[in-house]
Write a protein that holds these residues in place. Structure first.
Motif, PDB file in Angstrom:
ATOM      1  N   THR A 132     -36.874   6.685 -46.690  1.00 57.02           N
ATOM      2  CA  THR A 132     -35.811   7.168 -47.570  1.00 57.02           C
ATOM      3  C   THR A 132     -35.572   6.180 -48.717  1.00 57.02           C
ATOM      4  N   HIS A 133     -35.567   4.887 -48.359  1.00 54.79           N
ATOM      5  CA  HIS A 133     -35.335   3.868 -49.383  1.00 54.79           C
ATOM      6  C   HIS A 133     -36.530   3.681 -50.298  1.00 54.79           C
ATOM      7  N   ARG A 134     -37.716   3.980 -49.788  1.00 52.17           N
ATOM      8  CA  ARG A 134     -38.945   3.719 -50.545  1.00 52.17           C
ATOM      9  C   ARG A 134     -39.759   4.998 -50.680  1.00 52.17           C
ATOM     10  N   PRO A 135     -39.222   5.972 -51.425  1.00 50.70           N
ATOM     11  CA  PRO A 135     -39.912   7.264 -51.494  1.00 50.70           C
ATOM     12  C   PRO A 135     -41.308   7.171 -52.111  1.00 50.70           C
ATOM     13  N   ASN A 136     -41.560   6.098 -52.855  1.00 47.66           N
ATOM     14  CA  ASN A 136     -42.889   5.985 -53.478  1.00 47.66           C
ATOM     15  C   ASN A 136     -43.953   5.498 -52.512  1.00 47.66           C
ATOM     16  N   LEU A 137     -43.508   4.971 -51.374  1.00 51.16           N
ATOM     17  CA  LEU A 137     -44.473   4.394 -50.436  1.00 51.16           C
ATOM     18  C   LEU A 137     -44.838   5.386 -49.336  1.00 51.16           C
ATOM     19  N   ASP A 138     -46.102   5.300 -48.948  1.00 51.45           N
ATOM     20  CA  ASP A 138     -46.573   6.072 -47.807  1.00 51.45           C
ATOM     21  C   ASP A 138     -46.536   5.101 -46.619  1.00 51.45           C
ATOM     22  N   VAL A 139     -45.489   5.234 -45.785  1.00 50.73           N
ATOM     23  CA  VAL A 139     -45.292   4.296 -44.684  1.00 50.73           C
ATOM     24  C   VAL A 139     -46.050   4.780 -43.454  1.00 50.73           C
ATOM     25  N   ARG A 140     -46.974   3.964 -42.972  1.00 50.24           N
ATOM     26  CA  ARG A 140     -47.809   4.371 -41.833  1.00 50.24           C
ATOM     27  C   ARG A 140     -47.638   3.398 -40.672  1.00 50.24           C
ATOM     28  N   PRO A 141     -47.011   3.865 -39.587  1.00 50.81           N
ATOM     29  CA  PRO A 141     -46.802   2.978 -38.435  1.00 50.81           C
ATOM     30  C   PRO A 141     -48.059   2.846 -37.574  1.00 50.81           C
ATOM     31  N   ARG A 142     -48.321   1.613 -37.166  1.00 50.14           N
ATOM     32  CA  ARG A 142     -49.423   1.370 -36.227  1.00 50.14           C
ATOM     33  C   ARG A 142     -48.782   1.193 -34.861  1.00 50.14           C
ATOM     34  N   ILE A 143     -49.138   2.081 -33.934  1.00 48.84           N
ATOM     35  CA  ILE A 143     -48.427   2.123 -32.665  1.00 48.84           C
ATOM     36  C   ILE A 143     -49.405   2.092 -31.490  1.00 48.84           C
ATOM     37  N   GLY A 144     -49.128   1.226 -30.530  1.00 49.92           N
ATOM     38  CA  GLY A 144     -49.940   1.164 -29.321  1.00 49.92           C
ATOM     39  C   GLY A 144     -49.108   1.498 -28.097  1.00 49.92           C
ATOM     40  N   THR A 145     -48.373   0.493 -27.614  1.00 50.10           N
ATOM     41  CA  THR A 145     -47.646   0.618 -26.351  1.00 50.10           C
ATOM     42  C   THR A 145     -46.765   1.859 -26.252  1.00 50.10           C
ATOM     43  N   SER A 146     -45.938   2.085 -27.277  1.00 51.54           N
ATOM     44  CA  SER A 146     -44.985   3.191 -27.118  1.00 51.54           C
ATOM     45  C   SER A 146     -45.669   4.547 -27.224  1.00 51.54           C
ATOM     46  N   LEU A 147     -46.909   4.561 -27.715  1.00 52.93           N
ATOM     47  CA  LEU A 147     -47.668   5.816 -27.698  1.00 52.93           C
ATOM     48  C   LEU A 147     -48.353   5.989 -26.347  1.00 52.93           C
ATOM     49  N   TRP A 148     -49.231   5.079 -26.000  1.00 52.02           N
ATOM     50  CA  TRP A 148     -50.061   5.253 -24.796  1.00 52.02           C
ATOM     51  C   TRP A 148     -49.269   5.035 -23.501  1.00 52.02           C
ATOM     52  N   LEU A 149     -48.304   4.131 -23.542  1.00 46.51           N
ATOM     53  CA  LEU A 149     -47.557   3.819 -22.313  1.00 46.51           C
ATOM     54  C   LEU A 149     -46.086   4.211 -22.444  1.00 46.51           C
ATOM     55  N   GLY A 150     -45.816   5.121 -23.365  1.00 44.45           N
ATOM     56  CA  GLY A 150     -44.425   5.488 -23.632  1.00 44.45           C
ATOM     57  C   GLY A 150     -43.804   6.340 -22.540  1.00 44.45           C
ATOM     58  N   ASP A 151     -44.612   7.002 -21.725  1.00 44.16           N
ATOM     59  CA  ASP A 151     -44.074   7.788 -20.602  1.00 44.16           C
ATOM     60  C   ASP A 151     -44.746   7.307 -19.322  1.00 44.16           C
ATOM     61  N   LEU A 152     -44.186   6.243 -18.748  1.00 48.65           N
ATOM     62  CA  LEU A 152     -44.806   5.635 -17.571  1.00 48.65           C
ATOM     63  C   LEU A 152     -44.794   6.573 -16.372  1.00 48.65           C
ATOM     64  N   GLY A 153     -43.911   7.579 -16.420  1.00 52.54           N
ATOM     65  CA  GLY A 153     -43.859   8.559 -15.334  1.00 52.54           C
ATOM     66  C   GLY A 153     -45.146   9.364 -15.208  1.00 52.54           C
ATOM     67  N   ALA A 154     -45.921   9.384 -16.268  1.00 53.15           N
ATOM     68  CA  ALA A 154     -47.178  10.134 -16.225  1.00 53.15           C
ATOM     69  C   ALA A 154     -48.305   9.302 -15.632  1.00 53.15           C
ATOM     70  N   LEU A 155     -48.011   8.029 -15.371  1.00 53.95           N
ATOM     71  CA  LEU A 155     -49.060   7.116 -14.903  1.00 53.95           C
ATOM     72  C   LEU A 155     -48.693   6.581 -13.530  1.00 53.95           C
ATOM     73  N   SER A 156     -49.637   6.608 -12.599  1.00 52.66           N
ATOM     74  CA  SER A 156     -49.352   5.970 -11.318  1.00 52.66           C
ATOM     75  C   SER A 156     -50.564   5.159 -10.896  1.00 52.66           C
ATOM     76  N   VAL A 157     -50.276   3.978 -10.377  1.00 49.68           N
ATOM     77  CA  VAL A 157     -51.336   3.073  -9.978  1.00 49.68           C
ATOM     78  C   VAL A 157     -51.295   2.939  -8.472  1.00 49.68           C
ATOM     79  N   HIS A 158     -52.429   3.071  -7.841  1.00 45.67           N
ATOM     80  CA  HIS A 158     -52.446   2.899  -6.403  1.00 45.67           C
ATOM     81  C   HIS A 158     -53.686   2.148  -5.976  1.00 45.67           C
TER      82      HIS A 158
END
Lengths: 350, 378
Positions: free
Chosen positions: A200-226
């Motif tokens: 919003t503050h920088r309408p001229n910029l194309d802001v691109r987030p680089r995301i790892g943990t909160s994407l792949w491990l964002g729902d730990l309920g879907a993952l189980s380790v045994h």
């Protein structure tokens, strides 16, 4: 199949989470690095393709060849290019991160036309150009193609993303006032609300987030380790067991469970919040720890259990005091892992 | 393997005003605060010209102003915008150690200097954009267009040699400003300079010409008229004016050194003085030093006309830099100083950051006492 140290993924639930994040995060660049957050880089690359994303970010140049094979789009390297790297992959699909003026000049000479990101040095003080070096950086670009500007922000208060908005704002302003001719800003560790505010503050910029943990491990309920129980022996107090012939503190069951140092078991990452109080608490706990035992990540009958001796390469020996119901050989127990240091025998999408 | 012969030890000693002036004439430029004439202007300080000698050859020079401690025969030795030595050639100790020894012998308890070393530059367009950006509040926040690593390394060397940078507030220290605004003239024509200005400046210069504003050089007798307008400006802008005698002393001292060292400019509209300024030039560097304008007839744009005449004269005299002197570091549109920056930015020049002013205590106790005394005086 079972019989090891494995990760089960509830594929539908996991993919639902991935889709939700990607749809809520325009411009997202998934980070596919290291051990692939426990899931493996190839799986993450395939998921990135399935999600229709055009760019992934890998950690190092060693990871590039595999990424190029597994993914059809662009591959961005997070570790800045250095002239002394002997394993740099030059490819039209590779985007290099530049963090020193002299490196830019060197790459411009070695690989004119290569695609690059310029990285700014944030309060992380890890890699990056000082804001006052940007003009000099632009001055030596030669034929390099600038694809964007990148900042890597520290975690915010309490070790969570966020709290870096002022710094992100400052860098966005610096980028706009600089001679760097790009309007693409790659950012890490901003919350969704902060990303929205920045756009919003920088309408001229194309802001691109680089995301790892909160994407792949964002729902730990879907993952189980045994981990599979491979053996069980009754032991008496004082009986010596294992490589180190350590006496057992009391009667109980000795369990041999799949999962050892080669899986990342027993490797402890330094804790961020180990203040004096935290360390005091650990000392005060006493018990088996005081006797030289360590708490294992294996949960049996609802409780985290103690290592009978340091974990082996492939398996761990766990002490279960008499009175607790020991699991049968061949059954699985739950394990709490740090996904970024875990290596599984199998990752099962179910 | 060959090794360079060890550099001879440099010696510092007092030189005559004419020796000093000869050295200055052999250089592209030094600050006008480093000319022998400036010691005459600053009559409340004792002045001394010193030279650095490599054997018999003079290789550096400075004007030292001594400020006396009340009731003691001890002094702060001040080298404003100096000394004129080889700052970027490395081995500063070779230059500064004999300076310390000499000044200590002269009764100095501490040394203060302002290395004439530019560390960073920001172009007008960059500053303009930064002023418009609410996040960029000071020049330091804005990426510089030119960053001189060698010059920045001087700060590290000075610190290592025991010098301390004087803290500044908003770019203004008690002494000379750290941030200045300059219009580069090297290799440019009048047309180039005019084309580099923003539209407002060009329009105002044209407007003044059309209105019939005439700019001419004044004589010593015109200083009184200049001073009348200057006093009016001081009242309007809330600063304390210097007395007419100060300007007369400056005129006498500077023009005695070089006839065109100081030039008085008067801009008139239909006989009325609407703006008046002084310009100082040493070699290739010209400074706009004092300026004044009337409240009446502001619309004839005497200020723009007089600046343009100074720039053209500087260019014609072979100057490579037209220096509009200090600016504050702030880029906050709410700050009253930003108007001055915007006026200067309109010329299309650049903001330059100097290394700042640095202190070396020789007698720590006296130095501490003096610093505290100066702080109390404000």
């Amino acid at each position: 199949m079972s019989g090891g140290f494995e990760l089960d993924v509830d594929a539908e639930r996991w993919r639902r989470h991935l889709t939700t994040v990607v749809e809520a995060t325009p411009g997202i660049v998934p980070v596919v690095k290291g051990n692939g957050y426990g899931l493996g880089r190839d799986l993450l690359a395939a998921e990135s393709t399935r999600l229709g994303l055009g760019t992934i970010a890998v950690g190092t140049y060693r990871e590039v060849p595999e990424a190029l094979a597994a993914f059809g789009g662009d591959v961005m390297v997070l570790t800045p290019w250095r002239p002394f790297f002997d394993h740099v992959v030059l490819d039209d699909r590779v985007i290099h991160t530049m963090s020193r003026v002299e490196d830019i000049a060197a790459l411009a000479a070695a690989a004119p036309g290569a695609r690059v990101l310029l990285e700014g040095e944030t309060s992380m003080a890890r890699h990056g150009l000082d804001r006052h070096e940007l003009a000099a950086a632009v001055g030596v670009l030669g034929d390099l193609q600038v694809e964007g500007f990148a900042i890597h922000l520290p975690l915010g208060p309490n070790g969570r993303a966020g709290g870096n908005f002022a710094e992100a704002q400052s860098w966005a302003a610096v980028l706009e006032a600089s001679q760097v001719e790009t309007t693409t800003l790659y950012v890490s560790h901003l919350t969704a609300a902060e990303l929205t505010a920045l756009r919003t503050h920088r309408p001229n910029l194309d802001v691109r987030p680089r995301i790892g943990t909160s994407l792949w491990l964002g729902d730990l309920g879907a993952l189980s380790v045994h981990a599979t129980v491979l053996d069980a022996h009754l032991v008496a107090r004082g009986e010596r067991i294992g490589y180190r012939q350590k006496p057992m503190p009391r009667d109980g069951t000795l369990l041999v469970i799949a999962g050892g140092t080669s899986h990342g078991i027993g490797l402890e990452a330094p804790k961020a919040s180990s203040g004096a109080v935290q360390r005091g608490k650990l000392l005060a706990k006493g018990g088996l720890e005081a006797a030289g035992f360590s708490l294992s990540p294996f949960t049996i009958a609802g409780k985290q259990r103690w290592f009978a001796e340091p974990p082996h390469m492939q398996a761990s020996m766990i002490f279960l005091p008499a009175g607790s119901t020991a699991p049968e050989v061949g059954t699985d127990v739950d394990v709490a892992v740090r996904f970024t240091t875990a290596t599984f025998d199998a990752v099962n999408l179910r | 393997m060959t090794s360079a012969p060890l550099p001879a030890r440099l010696r510092v000693r007092t030189i005559s005003g004419s020796q000093h002036l000869d050295f200055i004439r052999s250089r592209p430029s030094v600050s006008f605060l480093q000319t022998p004439a400036w010691a005459v202007v600053k009559s409340e300080w004792r002045g001394e010209s010193i030279g650095w000698f490599d054997g018999d050859r003079i290789v550096g020079a400075a004007l030292v102003l001594y400020r006396k401690v009340p009731r003691l025969k001890r002094y702060l030795a001040y080298l404003p915008e100096g000394p004129d030595i080889d700052w970027l050639g490395g081995d500063l100790e070779r230059w500064l150690d004999p300076l310390r020894v000499h000044l200590k012998d002269q009764g100095a308890f501490g040394i203060r200097m302002g290395p004439p070393v530019v560390t960073r530059r920001w172009h007008a367009g960059t500053i303009k954009q930064a002023i418009a950006d609410p996040v960029l509040a000071t020049l330091s926040d804005v990426p510089a267009d030119v960053n001189d690593d060698t010059a920045l390394a001087v700060a590290t060397s000075l610190t290592r040699l025991g010098w301390k940078e004087l803290p500044t507030e908003g770019g203004f220290s008690a002494g000379q400003p750290k941030f200045n605004f300059q219009v580069p003239l090297a290799g440019r024509t009048e047309e180039d300079v005019l084309a580099g200005m923003n539209q407002l400046w060009r329009r105002n210069i044209k407007k003044a010409a059309k209105a019939g504003v005439e700019v001419e050089a004044g004589t010593r007798d015109d200083l009184a008229e200049f001073h009348r307008v200057y006093a009016e400006t001081a009242e309007r802008d809330h600063f304390t004016p210097r007395p007419l005698s100060y300007f007369e002393r400056m005129w006498d001292a500077l023009t005695a050194e070089e006839p065109d060292r100081l030039v008085l400019y008067l801009a008139r509209h239909e006989g009325d003085l609407v703006a008046a300024t002084t310009m100082v030039r040493v070699g290739e560097h010209a400074w706009y030093s004092y300026g004044a304008s009337t409240t009446a007839k502001r619309d004839v744009r005497g200020s723009n006309a007089i600046q343009w005449q100074m720039m053209r004269d500087a260019l014609a005299a072979g100057a490579t830099t037209y220096d509009m002197r200090g600016i504050t570091e702030t880029l906050d549109p709410a700050d009253s100083h930003v108007g001055l920056i915007q006026f200067k930015v309109g010329t299309g020049g650049e903001a330059v950051e100097y290394l700042g002013e640095w202190d070396l205590p020789i007698n720590r106790a006296l130095h501490l006492g003096f610093t505290a005394y100066m702080r109390r005086r404000g």
